[in-house]
Structures are given as C-alpha cells and as structure tokens.
Design a protein around this motif. Structure first.
Motif, PDB file in Angstrom:
ATOM      1  N   LEU A  96     -36.805   2.466 -21.751  1.00 58.27           N
ATOM      2  CA  LEU A  96     -36.657   2.342 -20.419  1.00 58.27           C
ATOM      3  C   LEU A  96     -38.117   2.411 -19.592  1.00 58.27           C
ATOM      4  O   LEU A  96     -38.618   3.059 -19.683  1.00 58.27           O
ATOM      5  CB  LEU A  96     -35.765   3.466 -19.749  1.00 58.27           C
ATOM      6  N   VAL A  97     -38.054   1.010 -19.106  1.00 63.44           N
ATOM      7  CA  VAL A  97     -39.618   0.824 -18.615  1.00 63.44           C
ATOM      8  C   VAL A  97     -39.612   0.809 -17.273  1.00 63.44           C
ATOM      9  O   VAL A  97     -38.896   0.162 -16.342  1.00 63.44           O
ATOM     10  CB  VAL A  97     -39.960  -0.706 -18.769  1.00 63.44           C
ATOM     11  N   LEU A  98     -40.068   1.991 -16.597  1.00 60.71           N
ATOM     12  CA  LEU A  98     -40.319   2.055 -15.106  1.00 60.71           C
ATOM     13  C   LEU A  98     -41.450   1.276 -14.392  1.00 60.71           C
ATOM     14  O   LEU A  98     -42.646   1.304 -14.826  1.00 60.71           O
ATOM     15  CB  LEU A  98     -40.671   3.605 -14.961  1.00 60.71           C
ATOM     16  N   LEU A  99     -40.925   0.281 -13.675  1.00 61.67           N
ATOM     17  CA  LEU A  99     -42.045  -0.679 -13.431  1.00 61.67           C
ATOM     18  C   LEU A  99     -42.251  -0.312 -11.530  1.00 61.67           C
ATOM     19  O   LEU A  99     -41.487   0.175 -10.898  1.00 61.67           O
ATOM     20  CB  LEU A  99     -41.278  -2.156 -13.104  1.00 61.67           C
ATOM     21  N   LYS A 100     -43.605  -0.685 -11.318  1.00 64.56           N
ATOM     22  CA  LYS A 100     -43.885  -0.460  -9.836  1.00 64.56           C
ATOM     23  C   LYS A 100     -44.003  -1.699  -9.138  1.00 64.56           C
ATOM     24  O   LYS A 100     -44.448  -2.674  -9.724  1.00 64.56           O
ATOM     25  CB  LYS A 100     -45.168   0.319  -9.544  1.00 64.56           C
ATOM     26  N   LEU A 101     -43.385  -1.782  -8.006  1.00 64.00           N
ATOM     27  CA  LEU A 101     -43.541  -3.234  -7.267  1.00 64.00           C
ATOM     28  C   LEU A 101     -44.269  -2.916  -5.915  1.00 64.00           C
ATOM     29  O   LEU A 101     -44.240  -1.754  -5.427  1.00 64.00           O
ATOM     30  CB  LEU A 101     -42.059  -3.532  -6.789  1.00 64.00           C
ATOM     31  N   ASP A 102     -45.096  -4.060  -5.636  1.00 61.53           N
ATOM     32  CA  ASP A 102     -45.481  -4.212  -4.349  1.00 61.53           C
ATOM     33  C   ASP A 102     -44.750  -4.336  -3.110  1.00 61.53           C
ATOM     34  O   ASP A 102     -43.569  -4.348  -3.267  1.00 61.53           O
ATOM     35  CB  ASP A 102     -46.884  -4.980  -4.528  1.00 61.53           C
ATOM     36  N   GLU A 103     -45.700  -4.385  -1.922  1.00 62.13           N
ATOM     37  CA  GLU A 103     -44.571  -4.502  -0.700  1.00 62.13           C
ATOM     38  C   GLU A 103     -44.008  -5.730  -0.578  1.00 62.13           C
ATOM     39  O   GLU A 103     -42.875  -5.974   0.012  1.00 62.13           O
ATOM     40  CB  GLU A 103     -45.533  -4.344   0.474  1.00 62.13           C
ATOM     41  N   ASP A 104     -44.555  -6.879  -1.517  1.00 61.19           N
ATOM     42  CA  ASP A 104     -43.696  -8.331  -1.476  1.00 61.19           C
ATOM     43  C   ASP A 104     -42.786  -8.175  -2.346  1.00 61.19           C
ATOM     44  O   ASP A 104     -42.533  -9.601  -3.048  1.00 61.19           O
ATOM     45  CB  ASP A 104     -44.891  -9.194  -1.640  1.00 61.19           C
ATOM     46  N   LEU A 105     -42.601  -7.321  -3.177  1.00 64.76           N
ATOM     47  CA  LEU A 105     -41.388  -7.090  -4.276  1.00 64.76           C
ATOM     48  C   LEU A 105     -41.835  -7.692  -5.649  1.00 64.76           C
ATOM     49  O   LEU A 105     -41.276  -8.409  -6.264  1.00 64.76           O
ATOM     50  CB  LEU A 105     -40.161  -7.598  -3.683  1.00 64.76           C
ATOM     51  N   HIS A 106     -43.303  -7.870  -5.709  1.00 60.09           N
ATOM     52  CA  HIS A 106     -43.755  -8.393  -7.035  1.00 60.09           C
ATOM     53  C   HIS A 106     -43.969  -7.323  -7.873  1.00 60.09           C
ATOM     54  O   HIS A 106     -44.632  -6.270  -7.337  1.00 60.09           O
ATOM     55  CB  HIS A 106     -45.021  -9.335  -6.767  1.00 60.09           C
ATOM     56  N   VAL A 107     -43.734  -7.697  -9.303  1.00 51.76           N
ATOM     57  CA  VAL A 107     -44.351  -6.766 -10.489  1.00 51.76           C
ATOM     58  C   VAL A 107     -45.743  -6.501 -10.141  1.00 51.76           C
ATOM     59  O   VAL A 107     -46.657  -7.274 -10.418  1.00 51.76           O
ATOM     60  CB  VAL A 107     -43.948  -7.156 -11.532  1.00 51.76           C
ATOM     61  N   LYS A 108     -46.271  -5.097  -9.938  1.00 51.32           N
ATOM     62  CA  LYS A 108     -47.552  -4.812  -9.746  1.00 51.32           C
ATOM     63  C   LYS A 108     -48.246  -4.734 -11.157  1.00 51.32           C
ATOM     64  O   LYS A 108     -49.550  -5.163 -11.183  1.00 51.32           O
ATOM     65  CB  LYS A 108     -47.695  -3.389  -9.062  1.00 51.32           C
ATOM     66  N   TYR A 109     -47.780  -4.145 -12.243  1.00 48.96           N
ATOM     67  CA  TYR A 109     -48.592  -4.296 -13.408  1.00 48.96           C
ATOM     68  C   TYR A 109     -47.498  -5.003 -14.733  1.00 48.96           C
ATOM     69  O   TYR A 109     -46.817  -4.422 -15.451  1.00 48.96           O
ATOM     70  CB  TYR A 109     -48.533  -2.966 -14.123  1.00 48.96           C
ATOM     71  N   PRO A 110     -47.690  -6.216 -14.550  1.00 48.19           N
ATOM     72  CA  PRO A 110     -46.601  -7.158 -15.649  1.00 48.19           C
ATOM     73  C   PRO A 110     -46.934  -6.812 -17.078  1.00 48.19           C
ATOM     74  O   PRO A 110     -46.225  -7.176 -18.024  1.00 48.19           O
ATOM     75  CB  PRO A 110     -46.863  -8.623 -15.036  1.00 48.19           C
ATOM     76  N   ARG A 111     -48.280  -6.384 -17.229  1.00 44.80           N
ATOM     77  CA  ARG A 111     -48.641  -6.164 -18.700  1.00 44.80           C
ATOM     78  C   ARG A 111     -47.698  -4.885 -19.369  1.00 44.80           C
ATOM     79  O   ARG A 111     -47.689  -4.900 -20.575  1.00 44.80           O
ATOM     80  CB  ARG A 111     -50.073  -5.949 -18.746  1.00 44.80           C
ATOM     81  N   LEU A 112     -47.209  -4.449 -18.512  1.00 45.06           N
ATOM     82  CA  LEU A 112     -46.224  -3.154 -19.078  1.00 45.06           C
ATOM     83  C   LEU A 112     -45.096  -4.042 -19.688  1.00 45.06           C
ATOM     84  O   LEU A 112     -44.761  -3.570 -21.138  1.00 45.06           O
ATOM     85  CB  LEU A 112     -45.687  -2.458 -17.910  1.00 45.06           C
ATOM     86  N   LEU A 113     -44.786  -4.932 -19.146  1.00 43.63           N
ATOM     87  CA  LEU A 113     -43.569  -5.881 -19.609  1.00 43.63           C
ATOM     88  C   LEU A 113     -44.074  -6.579 -21.108  1.00 43.63           C
ATOM     89  O   LEU A 113     -43.419  -6.502 -22.137  1.00 43.63           O
ATOM     90  CB  LEU A 113     -42.720  -6.785 -18.867  1.00 43.63           C
ATOM     91  N   THR A 114     -45.249  -7.005 -21.000  1.00 47.66           N
ATOM     92  CA  THR A 114     -45.966  -7.864 -22.086  1.00 47.66           C
ATOM     93  C   THR A 114     -46.182  -6.703 -23.206  1.00 47.66           C
ATOM     94  O   THR A 114     -45.779  -7.190 -24.449  1.00 47.66           O
ATOM     95  CB  THR A 114     -47.357  -8.382 -21.724  1.00 47.66           C
ATOM     96  N   PHE A 115     -46.582  -5.458 -22.947  1.00 49.37           N
ATOM     97  CA  PHE A 115     -46.670  -4.460 -24.081  1.00 49.37           C
ATOM     98  C   PHE A 115     -45.072  -4.153 -24.698  1.00 49.37           C
ATOM     99  O   PHE A 115     -45.050  -4.031 -25.771  1.00 49.37           O
ATOM    100  CB  PHE A 115     -47.290  -3.529 -23.723  1.00 49.37           C
ATOM    101  N   ALA A 116     -44.270  -3.838 -23.637  1.00 45.31           N
ATOM    102  CA  ALA A 116     -42.985  -3.669 -24.171  1.00 45.31           C
ATOM    103  C   ALA A 116     -42.281  -4.823 -25.079  1.00 45.31           C
ATOM    104  O   ALA A 116     -41.493  -4.585 -26.269  1.00 45.31           O
ATOM    105  CB  ALA A 116     -41.996  -3.536 -22.888  1.00 45.31           C
ATOM    106  N   SER A 117     -42.493  -6.292 -24.737  1.00 41.61           N
ATOM    107  CA  SER A 117     -41.780  -7.158 -25.602  1.00 41.61           C
ATOM    108  C   SER A 117     -42.783  -7.202 -26.876  1.00 41.61           C
ATOM    109  O   SER A 117     -42.059  -7.643 -27.971  1.00 41.61           O
ATOM    110  CB  SER A 117     -42.272  -8.574 -24.853  1.00 41.61           C
TER     111      SER A 117
END
Length: 1013
Positions: free
Chosen positions: A622-643
């Motif tokens: 379960l990867v908990l992501l943080k989004l910025d004000e424009d609804l963009h993924v703030k730290y996409p490398r979390l998804l990279t590391f998960a993959s």
C-alpha cells in the motif's frame, strides 16, 4: 351562427386537449425534472430503439435509393441460399469422388460425419450468439470480439480473414483446374517436354492463369459489391440448372477387340509391326491388362469393393482391388499411359482436403444487416443449409461408391474416362453439364470470398484494436475498402503461387477451424457464466454441445495437419499478445471479463481460508502518495521504487487522501485518481488506485490502512515517504501524521518501508553496473531485511549489485561464531551475500552526543513555551483559512489541522478586565526568566543514551556503507509516550545522517522468509 359556434367550440377543445395532456405529463414528472438529462423518459427511449437500424459495416451502394432501403431479405434469399452457395464448392465437384475412391465408403462417411457434425455444432453456438441481441455485419469477428473481448476477437478475426482470403485462392485454383483440364486444355502455355514434367508444367499454368483470374476478380470487386451479388446469384442459378439429375449409367468406355486383330490396348502398349514378336511394354506383358466397365451401376454390387480404403503412395499405379499384379514398369515414355497417384494419401490428409467443403456457414450471419428478422432467419436458414448439404454429401458418397468402379474413383483428373471430370460422367445428357456448372459455381464462390475478406479486414481496422491495420479501415468515398482489397489480393496471390488445390485446402481448414473453435468457446463461456445479458432467442443450445464442438474443432485441426495447426495457433497467439501488449482500450462487456471476475471471486474465497504460508509471503504494497496543489504526484520515485521491488508480481495499491467533504470533493477525487493512474502507467506500476476523501488527512490514512484490499487479497506492507523539512516547520502536524501512521501500521501488524532521500533513487531506465546493497541487521523482525534485497536484485536496475549483510555484536557476543552462523543461515536461505560482523564497544558519551541531545530538548521546550493567546490563535486560524480557502487537497504529513481548532467566528470581541491586565503583565515580566530556565536546561539521561546509540551506529554505518547504492536499516519503533514523538524524529535523522539512499524497514510481526522449500 349556431353552426359556426359549434365549429369554433370543437376546434377549441381539440387545441386545448394536448396542452392539458402536456401539463399533466409535466406534473407527473416534476419529481424527476432535475434528472431528465441523465434519465430520459421511457417514451424517448422507446422511440430511439424503434428507429434504430443496424447499419452494415460494408460498402455503400452507388445508388442512393439502394443505400437508403431498409433490410428486407428473408430466410431463403438472405441465409439459406448464400449458405448453400458457399458450402457447395470446388471440393464437391473435383475431389469428392477421389476421396471416396481412396478412403472407401465407410471412412468417407466418417470424414463427412466429422466435418458436418463440427459445422452443425458450431451453427448451434453461432445461432445462440447471433440471436442474443443485434449483430451488425461483421459475422464471426463481431460475435467473437463482443463475446470474448478484443484480444480474442482480433486474433480470431484475422484468422478468419486469412481463411476467407485463402478460400478465394482455393476457388480460383479450382476454376483454373476445371478450365485447363476439362474446358480448354489447348489454352495451356507451358507444356511438358517428357512425361515426368507434366506436373510442373501444369503448376506453372495454374500460377499464370490463377494470377490473371485473381486480377479480373479484384477489378470486379473494386467496381462495386452489387455487381458481385448479381453475378453470384446468376452463377448459383446457372449451376443449379446445369447439374441436372443423377442417373444410373452402365456405360462401357472401352471395347474388346478380336484376339486375331490388334486391340486398342495392343496398339497403346505395343509398337506396330509383327504380332508374333511384338515389342510391348513390360507391365502390359507381365500383367493381365483388361478393359472394364467404368460405371457398372447400382445393381453391379461394386459397393462391396468400394467399402474399404485403398490409400496409395506417390507414383503408385491405380489397379483394380483384388487382382494380383507384377510391379514392372516399362519405359519412361510409356509412363503417361498409366493412372498413378500424384500425392501420397492418408485419412488425415483427406480430412484436411474435404473440410473446406463444409465451411460457409457464416454466410448468413455476415448478411445480418440485410435481413428482415436476423434473429429468426440466421438459425433457421443456417441449420437448414447444413442439413441439406450434409444429406447431399452423405448420399453422394454412397452413390459414388455404389455406381463407379474404384479404379475410376481413384483417378483424380479423369484420365481413364477420356479425360473427363469423373462426377461429370454421371450427368445427363453430357459431361459438359457438370463441368460448366462447377466452373461457374467456383468462380461465384471465389468472388464472394474476395468480396467478404476485405470488408472483414476493414471492420477489424475500424475497431482500432490493431494499430498497424488502421490504414486498411479507409477506402473510397462510397465505403469500398480499397486498401484492404489490395492486401487481400496480395495474400490470395500467395495461395495462387502454391498452385495446388490439395495443399491450399488444409491451410484454410486450419483458419476456419480455429474460428469455429472460438465461436463454440464464446457460447460455452457465456452459458456457464450466466451473465444477465445472455438471453438468446434461440433456445436449442447447451454448453455441453458447445464444448463438444470446440473439442471436435481442435481434434480436426491436429488430424488434418498438426504442423499447420501449430502454425495457426502461433499466429493467433502472437496477434493476441500484440493486442494485449498494445492495450486494447475497448470495453465490450465480453465474457472473458466475466470469466476473470468469476475466477477472481473463486480465488478470493480460497484466500480467505487462512493467512498465506511463509513460503508464499511477498510484500503486498500500500503506497501512500502525496499530491501537490495541482493534483500532481509530488514524489513519483516512490512509484518507481515500488515497481522495481514488485516487478509486476503481487498486489500494489496506490492510495492518497483528498481533504474535504465527499459530496463537494468528488470531482477532485476523480482528478486525483486519474493523475495517479497516469503516473502509475508511466512508472509501469501494475496495481490499483484508491482515493479517500476525509476531513482530516490523518483519518483518511487510517481508513486506507484499514479498508484497502478485498478478502484475502489485502496489503501486508505500507510504503510512505519521509516528511522532509519537519525541523524547519513550526507546524508539528508534519511529523505527527508520520508517527501516527507508523503507530497504525504497527497496530495493524503490517510491515513498513520508508525510503529516505527518495529523489536520489534510480529510475527504471538507469542501470547499476556495480555497487552494493548493504543490509544493517540490528534486530530480527521477521526477515524483511533479507527478503527485500533479493526481490530488488530481480529487477534490471539492481541486478548487478552485490548484497552485503552487516550485524552488530556487543561485548559479550562471540563475533566469530556469529559470522559463521550468519553465513550458514544465508546458505540455507539460498541467498548469496557477504557477511560482516561489526563490534560495538561501550564508550563514554561524547560531548557531541550531549550537545545534540541538549539542542533537541531545548527546541522541544521552546516550542512548548511558544503558545499563542486564545485570540491570537483564532486570528491566525482565520488567516490560514482565508489564505487556503481555494486549496482543497491536503498533504499527507503537513496539512493536518489540530483537533482542538474550531471554526473561528467572523469577528473576535475582546473584553479586558483588571485580572486579565495583571496576568498579561506578569507573563511579559516572566519571559526573561523562562529564557534563563531554557538555557540552564539539563538533558534527560534516557534521551542521552538513545542519542549516543544513534550517533555511534550512524558513525559505523557511514564508515562502512557511505558508497553503497542502497542501505537497508531496521527502523526503531516510536515511543509509547506521545510526549517524546519529536525526539523520535530527531533520533531517526541522526541515525540516517550522511547516507544518500536509505530504506527504513519495520517488520509486521511475522516471519516472511524460511529455510524450507
């Protein structure tokens, strides 16, 4: 005047009546007036359904009145006769007598029974699918794709297209064979120089005339489909008229001469000259060559001789069964006088050659757009056509075996009957009746195939499930598939170049059998799944019949030609994987999706039985992501590391929290979900996305941890980012949310991973050619630290990194024995890694440690003393609310509001009393004393010991692993007392200071790795 009044009164009533009805209708619908845009009235829905017409996916007619005409074809003209025309083909006229002669009556009946049973079962399945709703013109492709999905539909649709294309080549070759063998033999361009070269010359003639005929047919099809339909109807009528009536013949083709006079056989096999010392062929001298009656008739009892098979090898001379002969061939130049087998025959070969004569059952479904009542005409017409043709095939096999001599039956090209078509010898009044009729029939069938194949390819291309076929969806202004016709002609030319009817027939048998196989599979899957939309009007079907038909199709594929079957399956499999790889974005409500849901439900119920065994444990994230004000993924490398960690295996759920009310924030939730899905696709993360709307981010995270997953398919590991900048932030919510999440995962017995400095983690395009993955095994928490590097090394980014495991030994530990035990443990785990034991000696607490602890406690004390008055807190909250009123998205760690904060009033009224003024003065006078107390603060000894441990361990880790690609470290748990939360964050910072990439790991309380197999 009275009459005028009556008229006016009557007209008034007629005008007001619709208004009254309208007002009543609006009154009845006033409860749903706000929903009429998304939920239309029933009358509007029914009017649209009545006016619906299933527009065909073919070419538009040239005349406007023809294109605008409504479908008006019935069962006879729309289904029955087209099926008859497509089923009765070249095999019936050119090869059925030869098949009976080779296989015998019994095996020929078995061949016909197998093929006709296969097509009958397929027709039953096809009727069920065709009557389950409206089927536009697309035939088998439409039925399979909408029943089994775009992957199966595209694969089988292309196979059906190739089969139809090769069918046109087979019909053209049959027409050319009739033309060159029986109609105009003088038209041959190539001639054999000797007897053995006749086959090659015939093949070259077939290639030349076949190419010419294909070009002419392509021009006819290009001109317009209406001319093809008219010509096909003309050819069918002409063929029916010319066949005439079969009758028993007892004709003698040869006459026995006087023994004293040279007979016709003597003149054929012997040189002219003195009869006392003749120079005759060896076979003629050593065998009793006699003339027999070619068609003795039903009463001759020839059926007993033709009952059983008489398969031949290539070049074997045809002889009457039961007569002994000497195998002695004469001179090569006399070889042309014998009737010999041109190919080696067997039961499997004859099945592959005969099966195309049973195809053509899709002709009715292909015309469904032109039928007045397709759901009634398709089942009745198709099943009647198969019944009729099956009766003709069975009776033809019996009549051929009962009337014609076996030697003549085995004569494929009719050399023994004055080079006439063998089946033509049964016609009346002349063999030309059958010859001319069969020629026109094959030409008409070839035109139909050459017309249908491009339109099938155009239908596949317009569905846009195979990108490289997109160009073939275009055509002329009137809809003619020009580019598809060009490709069809090129593929058909390949079949023409083969130039052998017996070699082309098994090829198209494979493609048609594969198509029929998936038609049966589609019906069986839909029947077993019992989907609500499966309501066919045709009731005489059963899933067992569909499975039987599917099994027969598969068996016939391998009986006919096992290598052709494998090639056809490989082609279909490659097309299926290509469509799957490209990601066909089509949702047709197919049965495979329903089958997947049923399989998933069954698997989930099985998983619910108990927790997975240690051998089957893998991190379900379960990867908990943080989004910025424009609804963009703030730290996409979390998804990279998960993959990289998952490599497409197991469960991955990506979650985030949207702050607000669900009714107001639903649109933002959908936008956030789409943004995360797009990033998951970019980072190649195969998993699911879950967005939660909550008033507090902390509560939303708790909801995600509790509710994500389904049944036994739930996450067992949580991955979240580090709260960067928590020291500089005056708001304690940043690290409080983080620590609360750590406590929640511990309470839920879930593992936890926190990648620190995740921005420095490698992307999926990078490759580490060297380096180490260092594991610092301080305490045992289930073996997560051992398993994670092994899983990472399966990915191409980390594959070439080496694994090192460090453990810490105290003064009373035997470090040498620890190293041996650890090496043996890793050996039993089948994990290759270097082992090092680091000895940690007790040392005095350094001044640096004391200073770090003091700074930590001073900062905590200072923040506790910096309390705003109630009025200042309210004003500050109001300013924050005004500043961020437009920002709806909350941070996972920094945007949490305090639970004690209430909505501030619009105005703050302050009333000063004497007591309040004196208290305010005392607070201001005590400020210097508080500052002096802060400077004289002494650190707590337990915090000093913890800081000492963190500093010393950090020194050792940095010394040994400063150049490591990744450092995995046990993550200590948060304190039980929440007053020490900020100190806990400081300890983690000190522990990981000076390291580029750190992965903090905390186990879930169970063993995740085992030494057993």
């Amino acid at each position: 005047m009275g009459i005028i009044k009556k008229t006016v009164h009557f007209s008034t009533v007629q005008v007001l009546l619709p208004r009254r009805m309208t007002s009543m209708t609006e009154t009845w619908l006033c409860l749903r007036s706000e929903e009429l845009d998304i939920r239309p009235k029933v009358s509007s829905l029914l009017s649209r359904l009545v006016s619906y017409t299933n527009i065909t996916q073919g070419a538009k007619e040239h005349e406007e009145e023809e294109s605008a005409a409504s479908p008006n074809m019935g069962t006879l003209m729309g289904v029955y006769l087209p099926c008859l025309q497509n089923i009765f083909g070249v095999i019936l006229f050119l090869r059925l007598t030869w098949i009976v002669g080779m296989a015998g009556i019994m095996q020929s009946l078995l061949i016909v029974l197998m093929c006709c049973s296969c097509t009958m079962l397929t027709a039953i399945s096809m009727s069920a699918i065709a009557t389950n709703g409206v089927v536009p013109a697309g035939g088998a492709y439409f039925m399979i794709s909408r029943s089994l999905g775009p992957e199966f539909g595209g694969a089988v649709g292309l196979c059906f297209y190739l089969g139809t294309t090769f069918a046109s080549a087979m019909y053209i070759l049959g027409a050319i064979e009739i033309f060159l063998k029986y109609l105009v033999p003088q038209a041959a361009i190539f001639h054999a120089t000797d007897t053995l070269g006749s086959d090659s010359a015939m093949l070259n003639n077939m290639r030349v005339y076949g190419s010419i005929c294909l070009s002419l047919m392509a021009v006819v099809v290009f001109v317009g489909v209406k001319y093809v339909n008219k010509l096909a109807s003309l050819f069918l009528a002409l063929n029916t008229c010319l066949k005439g009536k079969d009758r028993e013949l007892s004709s003698v083709f040869c006459f026995v001469g006087n023994t004293t006079v040279p007979s016709q056989l003597w003149e054929m096999f012997c040189l002219p000259g003195n009869m006392s010392s003749p120079q005759c062929d060896d076979y003629f001298i050593q065998n009793n060559v006699t003339e027999i009656q070619g068609i003795p008739g039903l009463g001759s009892g020839i059926i007993r001789e033709n009952m059983w098979s008489d398969y031949q090898q290539k070049g074997e001379i045809s002889e009457k069964a039961g007569l002994q002969s000497v195998d002695a061939r004469g001179a090569t130049e006399n070889f042309g006088m014998y009737v010999s087998a041109d190919i080696a025959t067997s039961f499997t070969l004859l099945v592959g050659i005969f099966f195309p004569s049973a195809t053509g059952i899709m002709a009715g479904s292909n015309r469904s757009g032109d039928l007045r009542d397709a759901q009634k005409s398709i089942p009745v017409g198709t099943i009647l056509a198969i019944t009729t043709t099956s009766f003709v095939y069975f009776s033809s096999v019996v009549l051929f075996g009962s009337c014609i001599e076996g030697v003549v039956l085995r004569d494929k090209f009719g050399d023994a009957v004055q080079k006439n078509l063998v089946v033509g010898t049964l016609s009346w009044p002349s063999p030309w009746v059958i010859v001319i009729g069969s020629f026109f029939s094959t030409v008409g069938a070839g035109l139909q195939s050459l017309t249908g194949a491009p339109r099938l390819l155009q239908a596949i291309a317009k569905d846009n499930i195979i990108p490289f076929l997109r160009v073939f969806g275009h055509g002329k202004n009137n809809g003619e598939p020009t580019w598809a016709l060009l490709l069809t002609g090129l593929i058909a030319e390949l079949g023409i170049l083969i130039a052998s009817l017996d070699m082309v027939a098994p090829i198209l048998s494979m493609f048609f059998l594969m198509c029929y196989l998936f038609v049966n599979l589609a019906c069986a899957v839909q029947t077993l799944l019992r989907t609500p939309s499966w309501r066919p009007r045709f009731k005489y079907y059963h899933w067992a019949l569909s499975f039987l038909g599917m099994s027969m199709c598969l068996a016939l594929m391998f009986i006919s030609s096992w290598y052709y079957a494998i090639v056809a399956m490989v082609i279909a499999g490659m097309i299926y994987k290509y469509i799957e790889y490209q990601g066909a974005e089509k949702e047709w409500g197919d049965g495979i999706r329903g089958l997947s849901l049923s399989a998933a439900r069954y698997a989930l119920l099985r998983l619910e039985v108990g927790p997975p065994h240690t051998k089957n444990w893998r991190p379900q994230l379960l990867v908990l992501l943080k989004l910025d004000e424009d609804l963009h993924v703030k730290y996409p490398r979390l998804l990279t590391f998960a993959s990289q960690l998952k490599a497409g295996k197991g469960l991955t759920i990506v979650g985030s929290v949207v702050r607000g009310n669900f009714l107001d924030s639903y649109g933002e939730m959908q936008a956030a979900e789409q943004a995360i899905k797009n990033m998951m696709e970019i980072e190649r993360v195969k998993g699911f996305c879950q967005i939660v709307v909550a008033s507090k981010v902390r509560e939303g995270i708790v909801h995600l941890i509790q509710s994500c997953g389904l049944g036994g398919m739930k996450h067992n590991t949580v991955m979240m980012g580090w709260p960067y900048g928590w020291r500089q932030s005056e708001d304690p919510r940043a690290w409080k949310t983080f620590i609360n999440t750590v406590r929640c995962t511990t309470a839920a017995h879930l593992a936890l991973m926190v990648p620190k400095n995740v921005s420095f983690y490698p992307s999926n395009h990078e490759r580490f050619t060297d380096g180490n993955i260092d594991v610092w095994w301080i305490v045992h928490d289930g073996g997560m630290l051992m398993l994670l590097p092994f899983l990472l090394k399966l990915h191409k980014v980390w594959r070439k990194c080496k694994m090192r495991i460090f453990t810490v030994a105290q003064m009373d530990d035997n470090s040498i024995q620890m190293k041996k035990d650890l090496a043996m443990f890793l050996y039993q785990l089948r994990i290759e890694a270097e082992v090092e034991v680091v000895e940690m000696h007790d040392s005095d607490i350094s001044a640096y440690t004391y200073e770090r602890t003091l700074m930590m406690e001073q900062r905590s004390q200072m923040l506790r003393q910096m309390r705003l008055s109630s009025a200042e807190r309210e004003r500050e909250a109001q300013l924050v609310k005004d500043r961020h009123s437009l920002v709806r998205m909350g941070s996972l760690y920094s945007d949490e509001e305090e639970e004690v904060v209430e909505a501030p009033p619009e105005k703050v009224h302050m009333t000063w009393t004497r007591e309040k003024c004196e208290a305010e003065k005392r607070n201001r006078s005590n400020a210097p004393e508080n500052f002096r107390e802060l400077m004289s603060l002494k650190p707590d000894q337990s915090n000093v010991r913890r800081m000492h441990t963190a500093v010393k361990l950090n020194e050792v880790i940095v010394n040994r692993s400063h150049d490591a690609r990744l450092v995995l470290l046990n993550m200590p748990g948060p304190p039980r007392d929440t007053d020490g939360d900020e100190n806990y964050m400081e300890f983690l910072e000190v522990l990981t200071e000076g390291l580029e990439r750190v992965l903090l790991v905390r186990g879930g309380g169970r063993e995740v790795i085992t030494i057993y197999s």
